[in-house]
Design a protein around this motif. Structure first.
Motif, PDB file in Angstrom:
ATOM      1  N   ILE A 168     -33.968   6.624  16.423  1.00  0.00           N
ATOM      2  CA  ILE A 168     -33.472   4.733  17.140  1.00  0.00           C
ATOM      3  C   ILE A 168     -35.335   4.665  17.078  1.00  0.00           C
ATOM      4  O   ILE A 168     -35.922   4.820  16.695  1.00  0.00           O
ATOM      5  CB  ILE A 168     -34.292   4.881  18.482  1.00  0.00           C
ATOM      6  N   TYR A 173     -37.748   1.419  16.854  1.00  0.00           N
ATOM      7  CA  TYR A 173     -38.430   0.587  17.287  1.00  0.00           C
ATOM      8  C   TYR A 173     -38.991  -0.337  16.408  1.00  0.00           C
ATOM      9  O   TYR A 173     -40.656  -0.441  16.675  1.00  0.00           O
ATOM     10  CB  TYR A 173     -39.625   0.538  18.858  1.00  0.00           C
ATOM     11  N   LYS A 180     -25.024   4.245  15.861  1.00  0.00           N
ATOM     12  CA  LYS A 180     -25.619   4.175  15.080  1.00  0.00           C
ATOM     13  C   LYS A 180     -25.069   2.723  14.851  1.00  0.00           C
ATOM     14  O   LYS A 180     -24.046   1.892  15.396  1.00  0.00           O
ATOM     15  CB  LYS A 180     -25.215   4.770  13.730  1.00  0.00           C
ATOM     16  N   GLY A 181     -26.013   1.628  14.754  1.00  0.00           N
ATOM     17  CA  GLY A 181     -25.759   0.012  14.429  1.00  0.00           C
ATOM     18  C   GLY A 181     -26.356  -0.095  16.088  1.00  0.00           C
ATOM     19  O   GLY A 181     -26.328  -1.345  15.930  1.00  0.00           O
ATOM     20  N   GLN A 182     -26.193   0.661  17.169  1.00  0.00           N
ATOM     21  CA  GLN A 182     -26.358  -0.148  18.616  1.00  0.00           C
ATOM     22  C   GLN A 182     -27.781  -0.631  19.169  1.00  0.00           C
ATOM     23  O   GLN A 182     -28.533   0.130  18.186  1.00  0.00           O
ATOM     24  CB  GLN A 182     -26.239   0.440  19.480  1.00  0.00           C
ATOM     25  N   ALA A 183     -28.552  -1.900  19.816  1.00  0.00           N
ATOM     26  CA  ALA A 183     -29.227  -1.872  20.825  1.00  0.00           C
ATOM     27  C   ALA A 183     -30.016  -1.083  21.035  1.00  0.00           C
ATOM     28  O   ALA A 183     -29.149  -0.143  22.022  1.00  0.00           O
ATOM     29  CB  ALA A 183     -29.061  -3.044  20.891  1.00  0.00           C
ATOM     30  N   ARG A 234     -32.989  -0.413  17.186  1.00  0.00           N
ATOM     31  CA  ARG A 234     -31.756  -0.009  17.198  1.00  0.00           C
ATOM     32  C   ARG A 234     -31.384   1.122  16.633  1.00  0.00           C
ATOM     33  O   ARG A 234     -32.275   2.436  16.545  1.00  0.00           O
ATOM     34  CB  ARG A 234     -31.578  -1.155  15.907  1.00  0.00           C
ATOM     35  N   VAL A 254     -30.162   3.961  13.917  1.00  0.00           N
ATOM     36  CA  VAL A 254     -30.076   4.200  12.927  1.00  0.00           C
ATOM     37  C   VAL A 254     -29.460   5.163  12.279  1.00  0.00           C
ATOM     38  O   VAL A 254     -29.398   5.117  11.340  1.00  0.00           O
ATOM     39  CB  VAL A 254     -31.248   3.915  11.860  1.00  0.00           C
ATOM     40  N   SER A 307     -38.359  -2.626  22.002  1.00  0.00           N
ATOM     41  CA  SER A 307     -36.536  -2.746  21.758  1.00  0.00           C
ATOM     42  C   SER A 307     -36.615  -2.388  19.323  1.00  0.00           C
ATOM     43  O   SER A 307     -37.280  -2.467  19.515  1.00  0.00           O
ATOM     44  CB  SER A 307     -36.166  -4.803  21.301  1.00  0.00           C
TER      45      SER A 307
END
Length: 86
Positions: A20, A22, A48-51, A41, A43, A39
């Motif tokens: 992740i 931030y 992968k790709g989620q907040a 994502r 990576v 906050s």
């Protein structure tokens, strides 16, 4: 905290990982408590790709603030929660 650039690796029980990054953060100090929200994502890896959002609530350090200039703050207590959004 407006531009944190923090990395976190989450290790799951099944051996998978999530990396992740931030890139946003806020800090609020209220009544002897420091509330930090990061906050970013996922990576790499699972999700992968989620907040992602990391909330950390810390008691203010018992040491003097100037201690971070030399030996550093040695400890603190608090709690943290990680949310990875679907």
């Amino acid at each position: 905290m407006s531009n944190p650039r923090v990395r976190e690796v989450v290790q799951y029980d099944d051996g998978e990982q999530s990396l992740i990054l931030y890139d946003r953060g806020t800090t609020v100090r209220t009544a002897g408590v420091l509330d930090v929200t990061l906050s970013g994502r996922v990576v790499e890896g699972r999700g992968k790709g989620q907040a992602a959002r990391r909330d950390v609530i810390l008691a203010l350090p018992q040491q003097l603030p100037t201690e971070c200039l030399s030996p550093g703050l040695r400890w603190n207590t608090g709690q943290a929660q990680l949310k990875i959004q679907p």
